[in-house]
Design a protein around this motif. Structure first.
Motif, short mmCIF file in Angstrom:
data_model
loop_
_atom_site.label_atom_id
_atom_site.label_comp_id
_atom_site.label_asym_id
_atom_site.label_seq_id
_atom_site.Cartn_x
_atom_site.Cartn_y
_atom_site.Cartn_z
N ASN A 14 0.82 -1.21 0.00
CA ASN A 14 0.00 0.00 0.00
C ASN A 14 0.86 1.26 0.00
N ALA A 15 1.84 1.30 0.89
CA ALA A 15 2.63 2.51 1.04
C ALA A 15 3.55 2.75 -0.15
N HIS A 16 4.28 1.72 -0.57
CA HIS A 16 5.25 2.01 -1.63
C HIS A 16 4.60 2.10 -3.01
N ASP A 17 3.43 1.49 -3.20
CA ASP A 17 2.77 1.65 -4.49
C ASP A 17 2.19 3.07 -4.63
N ILE A 18 1.73 3.65 -3.53
CA ILE A 18 1.34 5.06 -3.56
C ILE A 18 2.55 5.92 -3.88
N ASP A 19 3.65 5.68 -3.20
CA ASP A 19 4.87 6.47 -3.41
C ASP A 19 5.35 6.37 -4.86
N ASP A 20 5.40 5.16 -5.40
CA ASP A 20 5.87 4.97 -6.77
C ASP A 20 4.89 5.56 -7.78
N ALA A 21 3.59 5.44 -7.51
CA ALA A 21 2.60 6.00 -8.42
C ALA A 21 2.66 7.53 -8.45
N LEU A 22 2.91 8.14 -7.29
CA LEU A 22 3.10 9.59 -7.24
C LEU A 22 4.36 9.98 -8.01
N ARG A 23 5.42 9.22 -7.83
CA ARG A 23 6.68 9.50 -8.52
C ARG A 23 6.51 9.38 -10.03
N ALA A 24 5.69 8.40 -10.46
CA ALA A 24 5.48 8.17 -11.89
C ALA A 24 4.49 9.15 -12.50
N GLY A 25 3.81 9.94 -11.65
CA GLY A 25 2.85 10.90 -12.17
C GLY A 25 1.51 10.30 -12.53
N LEU A 26 1.23 9.08 -12.07
CA LEU A 26 -0.06 8.45 -12.36
C LEU A 26 -1.17 9.00 -11.48
N ILE A 27 -0.80 9.46 -10.30
CA ILE A 27 -1.76 10.07 -9.38
C ILE A 27 -1.09 11.27 -8.73
N THR A 28 -1.90 12.09 -8.06
CA THR A 28 -1.40 13.20 -7.25
C THR A 28 -1.94 13.05 -5.84
N LEU A 29 -1.38 13.81 -4.92
CA LEU A 29 -1.90 13.77 -3.56
C LEU A 29 -3.36 14.19 -3.51
N THR A 30 -3.73 15.11 -4.39
CA THR A 30 -5.13 15.53 -4.45
C THR A 30 -6.05 14.37 -4.78
N ASP A 31 -5.58 13.43 -5.63
CA ASP A 31 -6.39 12.27 -5.99
C ASP A 31 -6.67 11.38 -4.78
N LEU A 32 -5.83 11.50 -3.75
CA LEU A 32 -5.97 10.64 -2.58
C LEU A 32 -6.87 11.25 -1.50
N ARG A 33 -7.38 12.44 -1.74
CA ARG A 33 -8.18 13.13 -0.71
C ARG A 33 -9.44 12.35 -0.33
N ASP A 34 -10.00 11.59 -1.27
CA ASP A 34 -11.23 10.85 -0.99
C ASP A 34 -11.02 9.35 -0.95
N VAL A 35 -9.78 8.91 -0.85
CA VAL A 35 -9.45 7.48 -0.87
C VAL A 35 -9.38 6.96 0.57
N PRO A 36 -10.09 5.87 0.86
CA PRO A 36 -10.06 5.33 2.22
C PRO A 36 -8.64 5.07 2.70
N LEU A 37 -8.44 5.24 3.96
CA LEU A 37 -7.17 5.07 4.67
C LEU A 37 -6.20 6.21 4.40
N ALA A 38 -6.05 6.60 3.14
CA ALA A 38 -5.10 7.65 2.80
C ALA A 38 -5.64 9.06 3.03
N SER A 39 -6.95 9.24 2.86
CA SER A 39 -7.51 10.59 2.84
C SER A 39 -7.25 11.39 4.12
N PRO A 40 -7.48 10.85 5.33
CA PRO A 40 -7.21 11.67 6.51
C PRO A 40 -5.74 12.01 6.67
N ILE A 41 -4.87 11.11 6.24
CA ILE A 41 -3.44 11.35 6.34
C ILE A 41 -3.01 12.45 5.37
N VAL A 42 -3.53 12.40 4.15
CA VAL A 42 -3.23 13.45 3.17
C VAL A 42 -3.70 14.80 3.68
#
Length: 397
Positions: free
Chosen positions: A212-240
C-alpha cells in the motif's frame, strides 16, 4: 531483544531440518535460516525482478528486492512489539517472494496460463521449490535446508490451504489446490489445515502494508496520481489532509514521503493493538495454540481493514490497470508465453537445464522444468534470452 512471549515460536523447540546440521554456537536455527536466504542466488535475483513499475521506467521505483527488504523491516518491528521471534518473522518475510517470476504478476499470470495443462503455476509453491530443491549451492543437499517453521511460514503465511477434512480453503476453493503441494520435503508434516505461526502471519500483513505505502509512493513519482487524488481514498484521505494542512508549502516529494511514513506507522500501530487484543481474546498460550486458533490473529482492526480494501481498489483501478503500466504488462506476458512455447518445442535450454530438459520423460515433467527455469529469470535475462532465441529485442511499447 526482550524475552519472547509464551505464544512465540521457540527456536529450541523447532521441528528441525530435513538434513541435520547440528547446533550453532552463535546463531539460533531461525537466524541461520535468515542468513541462508540472504546469501541465496534466488534472493539476489530479486533486485532485477519487477514489482509494479518495470525497471525501464526509472531507477528509483521499487523492485522485488527493495519490496522484500521493506516487508522484512516491518515484520521485524511488529514481531518485536508483540514479543515474537523476530528472526523467524524476518526469515519468512525475506523468502516470501522467492518464487516470483520476471515482470511481476504479469509474468506469473502468463506462466500460470501456459502451465494450465500441467497443474498451473503458484508463486508460493514455487518459493517452496526454490528453497527445497532448486537452490544448488550446498555440498550435501539441494535447496537451503530451512527449518520446518520457516517452510511452514512460506507456504501458509496467508492462512491454511485446506480444511481439516481436506477440502480446499480460501482462494483455493475456486482455483483448486496447486500442483506440487503434496511433494514438498520437510522435516515433518506441514499441516496444511492449520494456521501458521504468529511470526508468519506478521510477515503476511507486513506485505500488505508495504504494498500500500510504496505503491502510492511509486505512483506519485510516476505521475499516475497526485496527492489531491488521494483526498477521498479510504485510509489515505485523513493522512493526506493532515500533511497538506501542516506542510502546505514544502516540496510535493516531501509531502508524499510524509504521507507514506504516516500511512506505514498508522497501519503498523493498528495491527499491533488489534493483534494484542486478538491474542488475549483467543486465550492462546503456546505457538501450538496459535496454529489451532481457527482464525488469523494478526489483523487490522475492522475499520482499518475496510479502509485498506478501499485503498487497494483505488490502486488497482488507477495504478495497476493504468495504460502506461498495462502496455508493459501485455508485452511481458507475450514474452514469457513465447519463451515457454519455444523451450517446450525445442528443449533448447542453456547450461544444466539442457540436460534436465533432454532427460524429461513426459511433457508434464518438461513443462515443470521449463517453468522452473523461466520463474528463476530476472527481467533483463528474460529479455536477453528472447533476443538470443528470436534474434530480436522484445518490443516494450
Amino acid at each position: 531483544m526482550c524475552e519472547t512471549a509464551s505464544y512465540a515460536s521457540k527456536p529450541e523447540a523447532s521441528l528441525g531440518r530435513v538434513q541435520d546440521t547440528g547446533p550453532s554456537p552463535t546463531r539460533s536455527p531461525y537466524q541461520r535460516d535468515r542468513d541462508r536466504i540472504i546469501h541465496s542466488t534466488a534472493f539476489r535475483r530479486l533486485q532485477h525482478k519487477t514489482q509494479v513499475f518495470f525497471r525501464h521506467d526509472g531507477n528509483h521505483f521499487r523492485n522485488r528486492l527493495t519490496h522484500t527488504l521493506e516487508v522484512s523491516q516491518m515484520a521485524r518491528s511488529m514481531a518485536r512489539a508483540l514479543r515474537l521471534d523476530e528472526d523467524l518473522a524476518e526469515a519468512v518475510a525475506l523468502s516470501h517472494d522467492l518464487g516470483h517470476t520476471p515482470f511481476g504478476h504479469a509474468g506469473e499470470r502468463a506462466l500460470h496460463r501456459v502451465m494450465a495443462a500441467y497443474g498451473g503455476f503458484d508463486h508460493n509453491i514455487q518459493a517452496m521449490r526454490v528453497v527445497t530443491r532448486l537452490e544448488n549451492r550446498y555440498a550435501e543437499h539441494d535447496g537451503l535446508n530451512l527449518t520446518w517453521e520457516t517452510l511452514e511460514g512460506i507456504l501458509k503465511h496467508n492462512g491454511p490451504l485446506v480444511y481439516p477434512d481436506g477440502r480446499p480453503y480460501g482462494r483455493y476453493i475456486e482455483e483448486g489446490l496447486p500442483s506440487g503441494l503434496f511433494d514438498i520435503p520437510a522435516a515433518a508434516d506441514l499441516r496444511l489445515d492449520s494456521h501458521a505461526s504468529l511470526e508468519a502471519q506478521t510477515a503476511a500483513i507486513a506485505d500488505d502494508i508495504a504494498y500500500n505505502a510504496h505503491d502510492i509512493d511509486d505512483a506519485l513519482r510516476a505521475g499516475l496520481i497526485t496527492l489531491t487524488d488521494l483526498r477521498d481514498v479510504p485510509l489515505a484521505s485523513p493522512i493526506v489532509a493532515e500533511v497538506l494542512a501542516r506542510y502546505p508549502d514544502i516540496a510535493p516529494k516531501r509531502q508524499a514521503h510524509e504521507v507514506q511514513r504516516r500511512l506505514i506507522t498508522r497501519s503498523i500501530e493498528d495491527v499491533i493493538t488489534t493483534t494484542a487484543a486478538n491474542i488475549a481474546d483467543a486465550g492462546v498460550i503456546t505457538a501450538e495454540d496459535v496454529r489451532q486458533a481457527g482464525r488469523t490473529l494478526v489483523q487490522f482492526s475492522p475499520d482499518i481493514a475496510a479502509a485498506e480494501k478501499g485503498l487497494k481498489s483505488f490502486l488497482f483501478t488507477r495504478v495497476y490497470r493504468h495504460e502506461s503500466v498495462m502496455v508493459w504488462v501485455r508485452h511481458s506476458e507475450a514474452l514469457v508465453s513465447r519463451l515457454f512455447e519455444h523451450y517446450m518445442t525445442s528443449r533448447d535450454l542453456p547450461g544444466r537445464w539442457a540436460a534436465m530438459a533432454q532427460a524429461a520423460a513426459s511433457d508434464a515433467a518438461l513443462a515443470r522444468i521449463v517453468a522452473d527455469f523461466i520463474a528463476g529469470m530476472t527481467d533483463p535475462y528474460a529479455m536477453d534470452e528472447y533476443a538470443r532465441l528470436f534474434d530480436a529485442r522484445p518490443e516494450f511499447g
